[in-house]
Design a protein around this motif. Structure first.
Motif, PDB file in Angstrom:
ATOM      1  N   UNK A  44       0.831  -1.199   0.000  1.00  0.00           N
ATOM      2  CA  UNK A  44       0.000   0.000   0.000  1.00  0.00           C
ATOM      3  C   UNK A  44       0.869   1.254   0.000  1.00  0.00           C
ATOM      4  N   UNK A  45       1.473   1.570  -1.139  1.00  0.00           N
ATOM      5  CA  UNK A  45       2.221   2.824  -1.250  1.00  0.00           C
ATOM      6  C   UNK A  45       3.518   2.888  -0.476  1.00  0.00           C
ATOM      7  N   UNK A  46       3.981   1.767   0.046  1.00  0.00           N
ATOM      8  CA  UNK A  46       5.231   1.769   0.798  1.00  0.00           C
ATOM      9  C   UNK A  46       6.400   1.350  -0.076  1.00  0.00           C
ATOM     10  N   UNK A  82      18.190   3.261  -1.551  1.00  0.00           N
ATOM     11  CA  UNK A  82      17.898   2.653  -0.252  1.00  0.00           C
ATOM     12  C   UNK A  82      18.656   1.346  -0.031  1.00  0.00           C
ATOM     13  N   UNK A 103       5.351  11.169  -0.075  1.00  0.00           N
ATOM     14  CA  UNK A 103       5.667  11.416   1.338  1.00  0.00           C
ATOM     15  C   UNK A 103       5.980  12.903   1.509  1.00  0.00           C
TER      16      UNK A 103
ATOM     17  N   UNK B 340      26.885   7.775   1.885  1.00  0.00           N
ATOM     18  CA  UNK B 340      25.448   7.520   1.738  1.00  0.00           C
ATOM     19  C   UNK B 340      24.612   8.681   2.242  1.00  0.00           C
ATOM     20  N   UNK B 341      23.595   8.998   1.451  1.00  0.00           N
ATOM     21  CA  UNK B 341      22.683  10.080   1.792  1.00  0.00           C
ATOM     22  C   UNK B 341      21.706   9.613   2.872  1.00  0.00           C
ATOM     23  N   UNK B 343      18.205   9.016   3.974  1.00  0.00           N
ATOM     24  CA  UNK B 343      16.976   8.891   3.181  1.00  0.00           C
ATOM     25  C   UNK B 343      15.742   8.835   4.075  1.00  0.00           C
ATOM     26  N   UNK B 344      14.679   9.532   3.706  1.00  0.00           N
ATOM     27  CA  UNK B 344      13.449   9.427   4.488  1.00  0.00           C
ATOM     28  C   UNK B 344      12.807   8.062   4.256  1.00  0.00           C
ATOM     29  N   UNK B 345      12.130   7.521   5.269  1.00  0.00           N
ATOM     30  CA  UNK B 345      11.435   6.240   5.112  1.00  0.00           C
ATOM     31  C   UNK B 345      10.201   6.419   4.249  1.00  0.00           C
ATOM     32  N   UNK B 346       9.663   5.292   3.785  1.00  0.00           N
ATOM     33  CA  UNK B 346       8.431   5.371   3.009  1.00  0.00           C
ATOM     34  C   UNK B 346       7.495   4.286   3.532  1.00  0.00           C
ATOM     35  N   UNK B 347       6.787   4.596   4.637  1.00  0.00           N
ATOM     36  CA  UNK B 347       5.899   3.589   5.224  1.00  0.00           C
ATOM     37  C   UNK B 347       4.682   3.369   4.329  1.00  0.00           C
ATOM     38  N   UNK B 348       4.011   2.227   4.482  1.00  0.00           N
ATOM     39  CA  UNK B 348       2.786   2.011   3.711  1.00  0.00           C
ATOM     40  C   UNK B 348       1.728   3.032   4.112  1.00  0.00           C
ATOM     41  N   UNK B 349       0.794   3.281   3.251  1.00  0.00           N
ATOM     42  CA  UNK B 349      -0.271   4.231   3.555  1.00  0.00           C
ATOM     43  C   UNK B 349      -1.546   3.827   2.829  1.00  0.00           C
TER      44      UNK B 349
END
Ligand code: SF4
Lengths: 188, 530
Positions: A44-46, A82, A103, B340-341, B343-349
């Protein structure tokens, strides 16, 4: 021969189709494949990560060890950075250049592109634009498969066959558009 | 999609079909969902086996017991925490005289990719005194099914097969074997062995302890528990620990003596044999320190044991090819050295356009108006509303807990207590809580977010259609004027706020049903219609 790939992107960007295309092409060439996928919540968009391992010998596990990936193939620039720990010292990184910005704290795109350019073997592909040229905005992911085709240990022919198989049910037109996207990526 | 290679879940499902199952029951839950989805595709193509989702895991397990009492083979599927729900049926079922083979396929989620905990189902198999198989590859997931079913019928006990996320959701090509035919329907010969009244249950318990000896003997001889001689270092692997050992084996100076455990009860004699030739034992276990905890009781001699409890392997999360290197005496692999930069996380939404977003938006504004409030929530996509930017749910514990926790909090004196629960979760474990609320007239506002599907696991059917919810709720005794249907669309935002305010002010049980389809589900429906 052993070739480890990290595929990444954001849920919904078609990472699993990329994995399926490369895995199918590898099987067509008689190679062994193991591929780990992400299902469930993260979709879901993660951030989404798939490990794809190709070899002519038995593959011990589903996960690529750190420092072992021959290729990171990413759908978008932030995600491409990442998983650098997985890359071999002489491994390649290929990524779509367009940010997927869902985000609030998405970094400056220039900074991301600079970081990617600093890597020894990296390429940024204008995947969105090429997919538009192929008249299939959804095919950015196949553009990226095309872009990786000269790096992958696979024949272009097998990738084409794989795409035909994968999109078989969706009809001729969709197959053609995806093959076109693949070609545009390959020539990018 | 990719016919050439199967997910671990799919390989297991195909193994069950080729082992001759007549039916399968389960409840969706990552990472186990694809087992049933695969079986349903087979049912669609071939007309069998019967492959059905159930209202919850307990119902699924009991439905399977019904298949077994009629002599046919049956598979039950669920995720690890689902077994907490089915535990009553599962633990008691080991006392029965299982007829048609009954296999419970359970998928654990070490690393909590999509779960609220890391519980290890092997503890349950031991607790219930049933055997457990644990595959390390898609091929083994397929192959073990035939043996699990045979063993279930031979010993007349249920058998567990334990998967973990990485295997459930990884693909590889497998080789299939000739399929076995289904069992004919035949009622169990002695129904006394299916009635757990104390006098009979005592006999059954005695029987089970006899069977347990046979289960243990099987563990000493089965090829799934291979022991090989090597150096004076002894290595025990379980589950995917084996794969990560193999990944690193080539770099090790000496090949250790090695026992892999693919079947439980694990072979105590083989462990003693391994230890008698070794100075230390290393353990690579995927999951909790299940074997490690028991080693001390088996090995009386003075021997070093290294694993999760000794701190030589991380206790949290999954094993992987990298975090096992230290215990195997290897340095970390060389990686690319670049700056290494951060990086912001990208949690599910929640998906763009998800109906839950609009529901949470109006709840959030009403909550802001009140001095005191509590929003309990539950398991499903809507739990993602706890993350920024919405941040509405304040509790997420287990299936159905939103309603019952809301009742407890309201009865403790808290004001403006709301429970947000999905349609499928409500049917799974919410109904009983609602009965309690009605019986005691608890001042709670239950908001059923009805999106017509089980969204989080990829859009399985809910057991009841939307129009059935109001009569169900009314039938349980909620007053008609406090059952409020609404459409969570932004154009009704103000109206919806008004409804919520009114129901919060009512000092009794209210049920607001917010009906709007999941957009992923709609997409799937459209695809299916084509
Ligand atoms: S899958 Fe459906 S319910 Fe889940 S977040 Fe997406 S739209 Fe919402």
């Amino acid at each position: 021969m052993k070739y480890d790939i990290i595929l990444c992107g954001v849920g919904g960007q078609g990472v699993l189709s990329v994995a399926a295309a490369i895995a199918t092409a590898s099987s067509i060439e008689g190679l062994k494949v193991r591929q780990s996928e992400v299902h469930g919540m993260a979709q879901r968009g993660g951030a989404v990560l798939s490990h794809l391992r190709i070899s002519d010998a038995e593959i011990p596990g589903d996960l690529v060890p750190k420092g072992s990936a021959d290729l990171i193939l990413s759908m978008e620039p932030l995600e491409s950075l990442r998983y650098l720990d997985y890359l071999k010292p002489n491994g390649s990184l290929i990524t779509g250049g367009d940010p997927y910005d869902n985000i609030p704290n998405y970094p400056e795109i220039e900074g991301l592109h600079e970081s990617i350019d600093r890597l020894p073997k990296s390429r940024i592909i204008p995947a969105k634009e090429l997919a538009r040229q192929a008249k299939n905005p959804k095919a950015s992911n196949m553009v990226l498969v095309g872009a990786a085709s000269s790096t992958l240990p696979l024949k272009m022919e097998s990738l084409k066959k794989a795409i035909e198989l994968l999109f078989q049910r969706k009809g001729k037109e969709i197959i053609e558009k995806n093959l076109h996207a693949l070609d545009l990526g390959a020539n990018s | 999609m990719n016919n050439l290679a199967l997910l671990g879940d799919e390989a297991l499902a195909l193994g069950a079909v080729d082992a001759g199952i007549s039916a399968a029951y389960g409840y969706p839950g990552t990472p186990s969902t694809e087992i049933m989805e695969y079986l349903q595709r087979i049912e669609q193509q071939k007309g069998k086996p019967l492959a059905r989702w159930s209202a919850n895991e307990k119902a699924a397990y009991e439905e399977a017991l019904g298949t077994s009492v009629f002599g046919k083979r049956v598979l039950v599927t669920m995720k690890h925490v689902g077994l907490n729900v089915a535990a009553d049926a599962f633990v008691n079922s080991s006392l029965l005289d299982i007829q048609g083979g009954l296999v419970l396929a359970i998928a654990d989620d070490p690393g909590m990719h999509s779960s609220q905990n890391e519980q290890d189902s092997r503890f349950y198999s031991e607790f219930a005194h049933v055997p457990c198989f644990e595959p390390t590859s898609q091929q083994e997931a397929y192959d073990m099914m035939a043996q699990a079913f045979d063993l279930s019928e031979e010993l007349h006990v249920p058998v567990m097969v334990r998967l973990v996320t990485r295997l459930s959701h990884s693909r590889a090509a497998i080789e299939v074997k000739p399929a076995r035919t289904e069992n004919p329907g035949k009622k169990a010969p002695d129904m006394k062995q299916w009635m757990l009244l104390p006098a009979m249950a005592r006999k059954q318990w005695h029987q089970l302890l006899q069977k347990e000896k046979k289960m243990a003997a099987y563990g000493e001889t089965t090829p799934w528990n291979p022991l090989t001689r090597g150096s004076r270092t002894g290595l025990i692997t379980t589950g995917l620990g084996l794969n990560y050992y193999k990944e690193n084996m080539a770099e090790m100076e000496e090949i250790p003596s090695h026992l892999h455990i693919g079947y439980y009860p694990f072979p105590e004699n083989k462990i003693r044999e391994l230890a008698s030739n070794c100075d230390e034992i290393l353990l690579l276990e995927e999951g909790d320190a299940f074997v490690e905890k028991r080693l001390r009781a088996i090995l009386t001699q003075n021997i070093t044991i290294k694993g999760k409890l000794s701190g030589d392997l991380p206790r949290e999360g999954e094993l992987n090819p990298d975090n096992v290197r230290g215990i195997l005496g290897l340095a970390p692999r060389e990686t690319l050295s670049v700056e290494k930069m951060e990086l912001p996380g990208r949690p599910p939404q929640l998906c763009k356009g998800c109906p839950h977003t609009d529901t949470y938006l109006f709840i959030k504004e009403v909550v802001a108006e009140r001095k005191e409030s509590l929003v309990t929530s539950d398991i499903g996509c809507y739990a993602l509303g706890a993350l920024p930017p919405l941040m509405v749910p304040e509790t997420i514990v287990c299936m159905g807990a939103s309603i019952t926790m809301a009742k407890g909090a309201a009865e403790a004196g808290m004001e403006n207590v709301m429970a947000v629960i999905g349609d499928s979760t409500f049917l799974h474990s919410g109904l009983t809580g609602l009965v309690d609320c009605v019986s005691d007239n608890a001042p709670v506002t239950i908001i059923i977010v009805d999106n017509s599907t089980v969204g989080m696991t990829g859009g399985q059917e809910t057991r009841l259609e939307s129009h059935r919810f109001p009569p169900v709720v009314e039938g349980l005794g909620v007053l008609k004027e406090h059952i409020r249907l609404l459409n969570p669309l932004s154009k009704y935002h103000e109206e919806n706020k008004k409804v919520l305010r009114e129901e919060l002010d009512f000092q009794g049980v209210s049920v607001i049903i917010a009906v709007r389809e999941c957009i992923e589900w709609l997409r799937k429906q459209k695809k299916g219609a084509k």
